[in-house]
Design a protein around this motif. Structure first.
Motif, PDB file in Angstrom:
ATOM      1  N   GLY A  97       0.747  -1.001  -0.137  1.00  0.00           N
ATOM      2  CA  GLY A  97      -0.040  -0.645  -0.016  1.00  0.00           C
ATOM      3  C   GLY A  97       0.837   1.408   0.029  1.00  0.00           C
ATOM      4  O   GLY A  97       1.947   1.459   0.002  1.00  0.00           O
ATOM      5  N   ALA A  98      -0.006   2.649   0.346  1.00  0.00           N
ATOM      6  CA  ALA A  98       1.388   3.895   0.647  1.00  0.00           C
ATOM      7  C   ALA A  98       2.043   3.899   1.311  1.00  0.00           C
ATOM      8  O   ALA A  98       2.637   4.046   0.965  1.00  0.00           O
ATOM      9  N   ASP A  99       2.633   3.076   2.317  1.00  0.00           N
ATOM     10  CA  ASP A  99       2.828   3.405   3.415  1.00  0.00           C
ATOM     11  C   ASP A  99       4.261   2.216   2.884  1.00  0.00           C
ATOM     12  O   ASP A  99       5.883   2.870   3.353  1.00  0.00           O
ATOM     13  N   GLU A 100       4.083   1.049   2.580  1.00  0.00           N
ATOM     14  CA  GLU A 100       5.080  -0.690   1.981  1.00  0.00           C
ATOM     15  C   GLU A 100       5.820   0.745   0.530  1.00  0.00           C
ATOM     16  O   GLU A 100       6.970   0.839   0.578  1.00  0.00           O
ATOM     17  N   ASP A 101       5.030   1.364  -0.220  1.00  0.00           N
ATOM     18  CA  ASP A 101       6.037   1.758  -1.891  1.00  0.00           C
ATOM     19  C   ASP A 101       6.458   2.988  -0.973  1.00  0.00           C
ATOM     20  O   ASP A 101       7.436   3.151  -1.239  1.00  0.00           O
ATOM     21  N   ALA A 102       6.450   3.684   0.698  1.00  0.00           N
ATOM     22  CA  ALA A 102       7.403   4.802   0.610  1.00  0.00           C
ATOM     23  C   ALA A 102       8.689   4.379   1.484  1.00  0.00           C
ATOM     24  O   ALA A 102       9.584   4.552   1.442  1.00  0.00           O
ATOM     25  N   GLN A 103       8.011   2.918   2.221  1.00  0.00           N
ATOM     26  CA  GLN A 103       9.061   2.326   2.747  1.00  0.00           C
ATOM     27  C   GLN A 103       9.662   1.776   2.234  1.00  0.00           C
ATOM     28  O   GLN A 103      11.245   1.357   2.753  1.00  0.00           O
ATOM     29  N   GLY A 104       8.999   0.664   1.724  1.00  0.00           N
ATOM     30  CA  GLY A 104      10.387  -0.576   0.935  1.00  0.00           C
ATOM     31  C   GLY A 104       9.994  -1.447   1.795  1.00  0.00           C
ATOM     32  O   GLY A 104      10.646  -2.501   1.201  1.00  0.00           O
ATOM     33  N   ILE A 105       9.145  -1.405   2.851  1.00  0.00           N
ATOM     34  CA  ILE A 105       9.189  -3.136   3.808  1.00  0.00           C
ATOM     35  C   ILE A 105       7.127  -3.447   3.675  1.00  0.00           C
ATOM     36  O   ILE A 105       6.824  -2.643   3.885  1.00  0.00           O
ATOM     37  N   PRO A 106       6.789  -4.988   3.420  1.00  0.00           N
ATOM     38  CA  PRO A 106       5.607  -4.473   3.750  1.00  0.00           C
ATOM     39  C   PRO A 106       5.012  -4.722   4.840  1.00  0.00           C
ATOM     40  O   PRO A 106       5.792  -4.722   5.845  1.00  0.00           O
ATOM     41  N   PHE A 107       4.212  -4.780   4.961  1.00  0.00           N
ATOM     42  CA  PHE A 107       3.200  -4.080   6.165  1.00  0.00           C
ATOM     43  C   PHE A 107       3.240  -3.873   7.119  1.00  0.00           C
ATOM     44  O   PHE A 107       4.338  -4.426   8.239  1.00  0.00           O
TER      45      PHE A 107
END
Ligand code: URA
Length: 243
Positions: A97-107
């Motif tokens: 999702g948006a947070d994962e896309d920003a951080q490169g880490i799942p969930f």
């Protein structure tokens, strides 16, 4: 073949990937006639190192993937996976999702916080499980992955699971479960029993995002039933019911 080419272009001249698991198999075979001492021998450090190297190569290959034109032009970065090689459980989600896309880490967003609670309630630490997704790129607006996108990403997922070699997989939500198991049954019918992916027992359960307060928090009870079913199969103690 693509992997072999990547290995070569990464300067790796000799990685007996096919034999990575032979070492484990031959150990199992050689102990077969002896008294059963260790059921699942720990892979030798060298084999783990080779798997780590192959996983790094795969991660780089995913980073450079342009198979889905929309996804690769809208993603901030690919989200490969998180956790140790040889993790006993792999939790498999849908897509970043948006947070994962920003951080490169799942969930790592709201659903991730709930997944962390589920993992803790099972008596496990997030650092000891592996977490990844069907898609390695965020679908714009968090739309459901398209069948051709899941198909494009499939070889990456299969290879990732081969290298991580979890003993159990938890498919989170209908998208993860139907894609992994190649079925079109609804998640309500898939949950509550074990399925099989290449010899690995799979539990399918509701996605943590579905359990969030504004959706169906009452389904947490079923998820906990599914996790208890898994813990029992693993031979692990079942902690007190989480609040
Ligand atoms: N939902 C998913 O399925 N995967 C993530 O990584 C985050 C949210």
């Amino acid at each position: 073949m693509r992997h072999a080419r990547s290995l070569r272009s990464a300067g790796v001249e000799w990685v007996p990937v096919g034999s990575l698991f032979e070492t484990e198999k031959s150990q199992q075979q050689s102990t077969a006639a002896a008294p059963a001492i260790v059921e699942n021998p720990v892979p030798p450090a060298a084999a783990l190192e080779e798997r780590r190297l192959a996983l790094d190569v795969l991660r780089e290959e995913v980073k450079g993937c342009t198979a889905c034109s929309e996804l690769c032009s809208t993603r901030t970065q690919t989200v490969f996976g998180d956790g140790p090689i040889g993790a006993e459980i792999c939790f498999l989600g849908e897509a970043p999702g948006a947070d994962e896309d920003a951080q490169g880490i799942p969930f790592v967003g709201a659903a991730g916080q709930l997944l962390n609670k589920i993992i803790a309630a099972m008596g496990l630490k997030r650092e000891e499980v592996y977490i990844c997704n069907i898609l390695k790129c965020r679908p714009p607006g968090n739309r459901t992955p398209l069948p051709n996108e899941a198909a494009n990403c499939r070889a990456f997922l299969d290879r990732q699971l081969e290298l991580i070699a979890p003993k159990y997989i938890v498919a989170l939500g209908g998208c993860a479960a139907t894609n992994l198991l190649q079925t079109n049954k609804p998640i309500g019918q898939l949950r509550g029993k074990f399925h099989d992916y290449k010899g690995i027992p799979v539990v399918a359960t509701y996605h943590p995002a579905y359990l969030l307060p504004h959706r169906s928090p009452d389904k947490k009870r079923e998820v906990w039933e599914d996790m208890k079913m898994l813990l029992t199969k693993m031979g692990r103690p079942i902690p007190q019911k989480p609040s």
